[in-house]
Scaffold this motif. Structure first.
Motif, PDB file in Angstrom:
ATOM      1  N   PHE A  55       0.906  -1.144  -0.102  1.00  0.00           N
ATOM      2  CA  PHE A  55      -0.097  -0.135   0.028  1.00  0.00           C
ATOM      3  C   PHE A  55       0.672   1.251   0.046  1.00  0.00           C
ATOM      4  N   SER A  58       2.976   1.128  -3.415  1.00  0.00           N
ATOM      5  CA  SER A  58       2.643   1.174  -4.573  1.00  0.00           C
ATOM      6  C   SER A  58       1.417   2.480  -5.090  1.00  0.00           C
ATOM      7  N   ALA A  59       1.065   2.949  -3.706  1.00  0.00           N
ATOM      8  CA  ALA A  59      -0.058   3.877  -4.021  1.00  0.00           C
ATOM      9  C   ALA A  59      -1.233   3.396  -4.395  1.00  0.00           C
ATOM     10  N   VAL A  60      -1.596   2.300  -4.095  1.00  0.00           N
ATOM     11  CA  VAL A  60      -2.845   1.662  -4.705  1.00  0.00           C
ATOM     12  C   VAL A  60      -3.742   1.118  -3.294  1.00  0.00           C
ATOM     13  N   VAL A  61      -5.025   1.686  -3.424  1.00  0.00           N
ATOM     14  CA  VAL A  61      -5.779   1.476  -2.392  1.00  0.00           C
ATOM     15  C   VAL A  61      -6.173  -0.001  -1.823  1.00  0.00           C
ATOM     16  N   VAL A  62      -6.102  -0.600  -2.616  1.00  0.00           N
ATOM     17  CA  VAL A  62      -6.801  -2.237  -2.625  1.00  0.00           C
ATOM     18  C   VAL A  62      -6.027  -2.794  -1.449  1.00  0.00           C
ATOM     19  N   THR A  95      -6.770  -1.634   2.081  1.00  0.00           N
ATOM     20  CA  THR A  95      -7.811  -2.198   2.567  1.00  0.00           C
ATOM     21  C   THR A  95      -7.540  -3.553   3.246  1.00  0.00           C
ATOM     22  N   TRP A 130       3.101   8.001  -4.417  1.00  0.00           N
ATOM     23  CA  TRP A 130       1.966   8.892  -4.300  1.00  0.00           C
ATOM     24  C   TRP A 130       1.892  10.181  -4.800  1.00  0.00           C
ATOM     25  N   ARG A 143       0.764   9.410  -8.282  1.00  0.00           N
ATOM     26  CA  ARG A 143      -0.885   9.367  -8.368  1.00  0.00           C
ATOM     27  C   ARG A 143      -1.566  10.509  -8.321  1.00  0.00           C
ATOM     28  N   GLU A 144      -0.896  11.480  -7.448  1.00  0.00           N
ATOM     29  CA  GLU A 144      -1.815  12.472  -7.208  1.00  0.00           C
ATOM     30  C   GLU A 144      -1.347  13.621  -8.299  1.00  0.00           C
ATOM     31  N   ALA A 175      -1.181  12.523 -11.456  1.00  0.00           N
ATOM     32  CA  ALA A 175      -1.873  11.791 -12.680  1.00  0.00           C
ATOM     33  C   ALA A 175      -3.397  12.241 -12.472  1.00  0.00           C
ATOM     34  N   LEU A 176      -3.878  12.198 -11.188  1.00  0.00           N
ATOM     35  CA  LEU A 176      -5.316  12.460 -10.763  1.00  0.00           C
ATOM     36  C   LEU A 176      -5.489  13.956 -11.220  1.00  0.00           C
ATOM     37  N   ARG A 228      -1.628  13.420   4.002  1.00  0.00           N
ATOM     38  CA  ARG A 228      -1.435  11.955   3.454  1.00  0.00           C
ATOM     39  C   ARG A 228      -1.296  11.032   4.371  1.00  0.00           C
ATOM     40  N   ALA A 268      -4.060  10.620   6.779  1.00  0.00           N
ATOM     41  CA  ALA A 268      -5.144   9.916   6.290  1.00  0.00           C
ATOM     42  C   ALA A 268      -4.904   8.347   6.162  1.00  0.00           C
ATOM     43  N   ALA A 269      -3.461   7.993   5.803  1.00  0.00           N
ATOM     44  CA  ALA A 269      -3.037   6.637   5.604  1.00  0.00           C
ATOM     45  C   ALA A 269      -3.266   5.955   6.880  1.00  0.00           C
TER      46      ALA A 269
END
Lengths: 649, 126
Positions: free
Chosen positions: B21, B24-28, B31, B68, B71-72, B74-75, B98, B101-102
């Motif tokens: 997590f 890789s900056a992926v939320v899955v 979780t 991250w 990712r930001e 790109a977003l 960030r 939040a994490a």
């Protein structure tokens, strides 16, 4: 003025070879009448060839010519005469005999029938297109006249004539079309007799049970409520996890190579229903001007109400460009957004249509993304929904909570529904439709106050598919609690209406959309209001069990466990999905507020009881959300788009 | 014994997923890490401080990881959201907001589970 030869050739090509002899003259006529400069005509011809829209449309989109001048020139080209259509002059016997939707689509209106000295009858028609046999045949078939004379008028004259002379038919069609075609799918009837019977039986059984066997009845009620609540919690958990699993974060900005060429883009209609929106309608023009779409292929219909002169005046004061058409809708009940959209749909000329609210700030590339989604999505794709989010997230606690909720819903729940193949209840705006399937579906239900959610389910029942696109429209989050409750009570009432409509015949629902989708529908659309309504009694039970444990000592342990799991998992899941929502857009600063989600839930329960009361007392009443309260509304929009991106060269 | 094995598996899974997590900056995987941590606490409630500590360390990594930032960016390019702001930055690349939040994402399920277990224990022992 001398017309350069190459321009003559260009003008000749403007309408394509089959009509070359007549249409070639438009450019020449415009030059001869000194309505355009040669350089401008040359530029417009280039754009006409590049984008593929008629030369006149290009000139209008550039505001290089007035409508009347253009149609006057076209009348010359088409060897006809330009007439001004006064709706009051239309023979009142004619409107009942012609379908306004067909007339709007084909762009003509019958004016009168004249009888000559020789007894021959001639129908007089005004059309915004080239005189053609199709119109003549239709008029002959309907009126049985001997001849048809076709004059030219502007498309705006046609629309005004339709709005005035066909007023009753337009209202009838917008309000009652679905009710007459598919009464079982219309929310005009809140509950059917069998539903009333079932509700009365349940009520009678409960009252009788409470009188005869109070303990057992309370046990059954608490158990049933908890099991239903658990089902809704489980469904939301599953959908949320599926949404997380479908996370699609771009690794790099999309390449320009994916851009659809302008000539391949379809005509797009934007419907903007606006009622009492005088304070924000001027910003609408700016927001829509940022859209990256050829103006020649855009049609913006601003749908205003007759009893709202303030918004009308504000719209005129904003000096809308030629591609914006202000439609003042005939007053009628129910005065709802779907009714306005149905009338707008009748006038829509686009292949695709989208709804935006007056204060919306759509991503500039949203229309192009929708086109790409339809192109790649197959014929069964009826609608694509863009994400909604708020531009005033940081205004106060309520706007922060609202933003978190919307992020969780649009960035997580809807993709989760999409991934699981469940029906997607559409959001209030930024839903893009193919026009033809939408018309076949009967448009929006004017009696349903969440017509968007209902349409998503109706679409699924007809085999249509709804998908989500990675584009966002920014809206104004409610800044005041009272305004929020008004808006939310309408949404929850709409969910109740939608649930009642589609469960009138549960067997048919399962047959049309299948067991899986029916279950998803029941747990999401039915479960949402139910869980809001169930909140207060369950909290009360929880408090009673906390302070007076002996009172509920008779509850079986499994019921207590289910209740505790509901309390813990339900609240934790809400908080967790709100926490994850901040990662979808990098709104990390909102994360701490996710911990307050259970308190935000209390507001939902308040709104749900108001919704229930209104479902009984005022089922079709549209609780108006006041916009323009945010201090961010009049700020300069965050996205500045180069002029080139609106499709002009 | 079974509980212990399950707890170890959950602990390892939580750590591995947490590192993925963060990097890789992926939320899955975030979780998955949060869920594993919650199950671990449900099985062994005293593990809560350790889970919270691990969440804090992983969150600190999230605050730093270059993935991250990409990712930001790109977003911001795709979703018309504001580009990564300076607000919340600390010591150059590190973003406090960030990381916090994490931390909440990773630690909240475990804390909520511990609270639920504690409440249930208290309620049944009254």
């Amino acid at each position: 003025m001398t017309t350069p030869p190459d321009l003559r050739a260009g003008a000749a090509a403007a309408f394509g070879s089959p009509l070359r002899s007549a249409s070639a003259r438009l450019g020449e006529v415009l030059l001869e009448r000194r309505l355009v400069e040669p350089e401008l005509l040359e530029s417009a011809l280039r754009q006409h060839r590049r984008v593929g829209t008629p030369l006149g449309t290009v000139l209008l989109a550039r505001e290089a010519i007035t409508r009347r001048d253009l149609y006057s020139a076209l009348a010359d080209v088409w060897q006809s005469e330009l007439v001004y259509v006064d709706p009051q002059d239309i023979d009142p016997a004619l409107p009942p005999r012609f379908d306004p939707a067909l007339l709007a689509e084909q762009g003509w209106v019958p004016l009168r029938v004249e009888t000559g000295e020789d007894g021959r009858t001639t129908a007089v028609v005004a059309a915004s297109g080239r005189p053609c046999d199709q119109v003549e045949e239709h008029v002959r078939a309907v009126l049985g006249v001997d001849a048809v004379r076709q004059f030219v008028t502007t498309d705006w004259d046609v629309h005004r004539a339709l709005r005035v002379a066909w007023r009753n038919q337009l209202i009838e069609s917008a309000v009652n079309s679905l009710r007459e075609r598919s009464p079982e799918l219309s929310a005009s009837r809140v509950v059917t007799r069998p539903q009333v019977l079932v509700l009365l039986l349940l009520l009678a059984a409960t009252v009788a049970g409470l009188l005869l066997w109070p303990s057992a009845t309370v046990l059954v009620l608490v158990a049933a409520l908890n099991v239903a609540f658990a089902g809704s919690v489980f469904a939301k958990l599953l959908i949320g996890l599926a949404g997380i699993a479908s996370e699609d974060v771009p690794r790099e900005p999309e390449s320009a190579g994916e851009r659809i060429p302008d000539e391949d883009l379809p005509m797009y209609t934007i419907l903007v229903p606006a009622y009492k929106e005088a304070s924000v309608v001027s910003t609408l023009m700016h927001n829509l001007a940022t859209l990256d779409y050829p103006r020649e292929k855009l049609e913006i219909l601003l749908l205003l109400e007759e009893d709202d002169p303030e918004t009308f005046e504000a719209a005129l004061a904003a000096a809308p460009p030629e591609i914006v058409r202000v439609l003042v809708l005939p007053d009628s009940t129910p005065k709802t957004k779907p009714r306005a959209c149905n009338i707008g749909l009748a006038f829509a000329q686009g292949e695709l249509v989208v709804i935006f609210d007056a204060e919306d700030r759509p991503d500039p590339d949203q229309l192009r993304k929708a086109v790409a989604a339809f192109r790649d999505g197959g014929d069964d794709l009826v609608c694509v929904q863009a994400a909604l989010n708020y531009f005033n997230a940081d205004e106060n606690l309520l706007t922060r909570m609202f933003t978190l909720e919307y992020s969780a819903w649009f960035d997580n729940t809807l993709p989760g529904l999409d991934r699981l193949g469940l029906p997607i209840p559409l959001g209030g705006t930024s839903n893009h439709f193919r026009v033809e399937p939408l018309r076949e579906l009967g448009g929006w239900d004017p009696y349903n106050v969440t017509e968007d959610a209902d349409l998503g389910i109706r679409s699924a029942a007809r085999g249509g598919r709804v998908a989500v696109i990675r584009s966002t429209t920014f809206e104004e989050a409610n800044v005041a609690v009272g305004n929020w409750i008004r808006q939310r009570s309408r949404w929850i009432k709409g969910y109740m209406q939608t649930c009642l409509v589609h469960t009138r015949n549960p067997v048919r629902l399962v047959r049309t959309i299948g067991v899986w989708k029916s279950l998803g529908f029941l747990l999401l659309i039915g479960g949402t209001p139910l869980s809001f309504l169930a909140g207060p009694p369950l909290w009360a039970l929880f408090l009673v069990s906390l302070f007076f444990p002996s009172v509920l000592g008779g509850l079986p342990e499994w019921v207590q466990v289910v209740a505790l799991v509901n309390l813990a998992v339900g609240n934790a899941a809400v908080v967790f999905f709100h926490l994850l929502a901040v990662f979808a857009r990098g709104n990390y600063r909102l994360a701490p507020f996710a911990l307050l989600a259970p308190l935000y839930w209390v507001l939902h329960s308040v709104a749900s009881y108001k919704a229930l009361w209104q479902l009984v007392s005022k089922p079709f009443y549209w609780e108006k959300t006041t916009h323009g309260l945010s201090t961010h509304v009049h700020a300069t929009p965050a996205v500045a788009i180069p002029q080139q991106r609106v499709g002009e060269q | 014994m079974t509980v212990l094995v399950a707890a170890v598996v959950c602990g390892v899974l939580a750590l591995v997923a947490g590192v993925v997590f963060a990097r890789s900056a992926v939320v899955v995987p975030g979780t998955a890490a949060a869920g594993s941590g919650a199950v671990l606490v449900a099985l062994v409630p005293p593990a809560l401080p350790g889970v919270v500590l691990a969440a804090g360390i992983l969150a600190a990594l999230v605050g730093l990881a270059p993935a991250w930032v990409r990712r930001e960016e790109a977003l911001a390019a795709v979703r018309s959201v504001a580009a990564p702001a300076d607000v919340g930055r600390w010591l150059g690349r590190w973003r406090v907001d960030r990381a916090f939040a994490a931390f909440l994402v990773l630690a909240f399920p475990a804390v909520a589970t511990a609270a639920a277990v504690a409440f249930h224990t208290w309620a049944t022992s009254r």
